[in-house]
Motif scaffolding. Structure first.
Motif, PDB file in Angstrom:
ATOM      1  N   GLU A  38     138.643  66.228  50.175  1.00  9.16           N
ATOM      2  CA  GLU A  38     138.900  64.864  49.715  1.00  9.16           C
ATOM      3  C   GLU A  38     138.480  64.707  48.251  1.00  9.16           C
ATOM      4  O   GLU A  38     139.226  64.147  47.445  1.00  9.16           O
ATOM      5  N   ARG A  39     137.317  65.206  47.883  1.00  5.93           N
ATOM      6  CA  ARG A  39     136.839  65.089  46.507  1.00  5.93           C
ATOM      7  C   ARG A  39     137.754  65.855  45.551  1.00  5.93           C
ATOM      8  O   ARG A  39     138.062  65.392  44.459  1.00  5.93           O
ATOM      9  N   MET A  40     138.190  67.032  45.965  1.00  2.00           N
ATOM     10  CA  MET A  40     139.111  67.801  45.129  1.00  2.00           C
ATOM     11  C   MET A  40     140.401  67.016  44.889  1.00  2.00           C
ATOM     12  O   MET A  40     140.914  66.964  43.774  1.00  2.00           O
ATOM     13  N   ILE A  44     142.274  65.570  41.439  1.00  2.57           N
ATOM     14  CA  ILE A  44     143.694  65.705  41.083  1.00  2.57           C
ATOM     15  C   ILE A  44     144.293  64.328  40.784  1.00  2.57           C
ATOM     16  O   ILE A  44     145.031  64.164  39.811  1.00  2.57           O
ATOM     17  N   LEU A  45     143.954  63.328  41.591  1.00  2.00           N
ATOM     18  CA  LEU A  45     144.436  61.970  41.325  1.00  2.00           C
ATOM     19  C   LEU A  45     143.923  61.463  39.974  1.00  2.00           C
ATOM     20  O   LEU A  45     144.669  60.845  39.211  1.00  2.00           O
ATOM     21  N   ALA A  46     142.650  61.711  39.691  1.00  4.24           N
ATOM     22  CA  ALA A  46     142.087  61.298  38.392  1.00  4.24           C
ATOM     23  C   ALA A  46     142.863  61.964  37.263  1.00  4.24           C
ATOM     24  O   ALA A  46     143.180  61.318  36.253  1.00  4.24           O
ATOM     25  N   PHE A  47     143.197  63.236  37.436  1.00  7.67           N
ATOM     26  CA  PHE A  47     144.007  63.930  36.432  1.00  7.67           C
ATOM     27  C   PHE A  47     145.338  63.215  36.253  1.00  7.67           C
ATOM     28  O   PHE A  47     145.779  62.969  35.126  1.00  7.67           O
ATOM     29  N   GLU A 137     143.659  55.695  52.690  1.00 12.22           N
ATOM     30  CA  GLU A 137     144.765  56.307  51.948  1.00 12.22           C
ATOM     31  C   GLU A 137     144.431  57.736  51.552  1.00 12.22           C
ATOM     32  O   GLU A 137     145.299  58.618  51.590  1.00 12.22           O
ATOM     33  N   LEU A 138     143.170  57.979  51.195  1.00  8.78           N
ATOM     34  CA  LEU A 138     142.780  59.342  50.807  1.00  8.78           C
ATOM     35  C   LEU A 138     142.882  60.309  51.984  1.00  8.78           C
ATOM     36  O   LEU A 138     143.231  61.473  51.797  1.00  8.78           O
ATOM     37  N   GLN A 139     142.586  59.842  53.187  1.00  5.96           N
ATOM     38  CA  GLN A 139     142.720  60.710  54.354  1.00  5.96           C
ATOM     39  C   GLN A 139     144.161  61.158  54.541  1.00  5.96           C
ATOM     40  O   GLN A 139     144.423  62.296  54.928  1.00  5.96           O
ATOM     41  N   GLN A 140     145.107  60.283  54.243  1.00  7.77           N
ATOM     42  CA  GLN A 140     146.516  60.662  54.316  1.00  7.77           C
ATOM     43  C   GLN A 140     146.845  61.699  53.246  1.00  7.77           C
ATOM     44  O   GLN A 140     147.623  62.625  53.485  1.00  7.77           O
ATOM     45  N   LEU A 141     146.244  61.558  52.062  1.00  9.12           N
ATOM     46  CA  LEU A 141     146.488  62.501  50.976  1.00  9.12           C
ATOM     47  C   LEU A 141     145.979  63.896  51.314  1.00  9.12           C
ATOM     48  O   LEU A 141     146.616  64.896  50.975  1.00  9.12           O
ATOM     49  N   VAL A 142     144.865  63.970  52.016  1.00  9.99           N
ATOM     50  CA  VAL A 142     144.284  65.260  52.396  1.00  9.99           C
ATOM     51  C   VAL A 142     145.268  66.074  53.236  1.00  9.99           C
ATOM     52  O   VAL A 142     145.282  67.305  53.181  1.00  9.99           O
ATOM     53  N   ALA A 143     146.132  65.400  53.965  1.00  6.76           N
ATOM     54  CA  ALA A 143     147.128  66.097  54.790  1.00  6.76           C
ATOM     55  C   ALA A 143     148.117  66.907  53.946  1.00  6.76           C
ATOM     56  O   ALA A 143     148.775  67.810  54.459  1.00  6.76           O
ATOM     57  N   VAL A 162     152.641  59.903  46.145  1.00  5.22           N
ATOM     58  CA  VAL A 162     152.454  61.353  46.114  1.00  5.22           C
ATOM     59  C   VAL A 162     153.236  61.962  47.266  1.00  5.22           C
ATOM     60  O   VAL A 162     153.122  61.516  48.412  1.00  5.22           O
ATOM     61  N   SER A 163     154.019  62.998  46.946  1.00  5.57           N
ATOM     62  CA  SER A 163     154.802  63.631  48.009  1.00  5.57           C
ATOM     63  C   SER A 163     154.901  65.131  47.802  1.00  5.57           C
ATOM     64  O   SER A 163     154.775  65.636  46.688  1.00  5.57           O
ATOM     65  N   ASN A 164     155.109  65.816  48.930  1.00  8.36           N
ATOM     66  CA  ASN A 164     155.477  67.229  48.889  1.00  8.36           C
ATOM     67  C   ASN A 164     156.844  67.321  49.566  1.00  8.36           C
ATOM     68  O   ASN A 164     157.533  66.310  49.701  1.00  8.36           O
ATOM     69  N   ALA A 165     157.228  68.487  50.015  1.00  8.02           N
ATOM     70  CA  ALA A 165     158.570  68.648  50.580  1.00  8.02           C
ATOM     71  C   ALA A 165     158.765  67.885  51.890  1.00  8.02           C
ATOM     72  O   ALA A 165     159.894  67.565  52.260  1.00  8.02           O
ATOM     73  N   THR A 166     157.675  67.559  52.595  1.00  6.08           N
ATOM     74  CA  THR A 166     157.816  66.955  53.919  1.00  6.08           C
ATOM     75  C   THR A 166     157.142  65.603  54.109  1.00  6.08           C
ATOM     76  O   THR A 166     157.485  64.876  55.031  1.00  6.08           O
TER      77      THR A 166
END
Length: 177
Positions: A38-40, A44-47, A137-143, A162-166
């Motif tokens: 989560e912190r990592m 990335i979000l801060a970036f 929301e961050l828990q969803q991002l970790v997925a 934020v999205s990936n292929a799926t």
């Protein structure tokens, strides 16, 4: 023997409508043994929210004298000192003496208590801005995490899509005052 950092790669396609930043970034992120996924992802979000040509990840948790990210001028001047988490007012005061601006991206359990306890001291530091993310929301991002990530990030009105292929997730950034 000390544990080594785990290396992640993130290929980002960033469209920050709020700041008119449109670019691709190939990031290599070291996950410190004591750091959570989560912190990592908050790093990335801060970036993404502060993306600029000279913005770089630092040694982070491995160094007490550096933030998680910083934006430096070509002459070495620290333009932005960027912290992730819940730093102490003393740390932010020290950062304020070294940088033109200090930005904090806070998250996680205890954030409300941290802010209630420290808001007066932090509020007295004119260079410091505090932003936070919703834990749900961050828990969803970790997925979305994988050793090699291809992420598309669109930011508009302080919301990151934020999205990936799926999978796609929405992350709201709000400023604490």
């Amino acid at each position: 023997m000390a544990e080594k950092a785990t290396i992640y790669k993130a290929n980002l396609t960033l469209s920050d409508v709020d700041r008119s930043v449109f670019s691709d970034f190939n990031l290599t992120i070291a996950l410190h043994p004591s750091e959570t996924i989560e912190r990592m992802m908050v790093r990335i979000l801060a970036f993404c929210f502060r993306a600029a040509e000279n913005l770089t990840f630092t040694k982070g948790l491995s160094s007490m004298d550096e933030p998680d990210l910083w934006l430096k001028h070509d002459n070495g001047t620290i333009l932005e000192w960027i912290e992730v988490g819940q730093p102490s007012p003393d740390r932010l005061k020290k950062a304020s003496s070294q940088a033109q601006k200090v930005k904090v991206f806070s998250y996680g359990r205890g954030m409300d208590v941290w802010w209630k306890t420290n808001s007066a001291a932090i509020g007295a530091l004119p260079k410091v801005e505090i932003h936070c993310f919703s834990p749900d929301e961050l828990q969803q991002l970790v997925a979305l995490v994988d050793k090699t990530m291809n992420l598309s990030v669109t930011i508009t009105e302080s919301i990151a899509y934020v999205s990936n292929a799926t999978t796609a997730v929405t992350i709201s950034l709000r400023e604490l005052e």
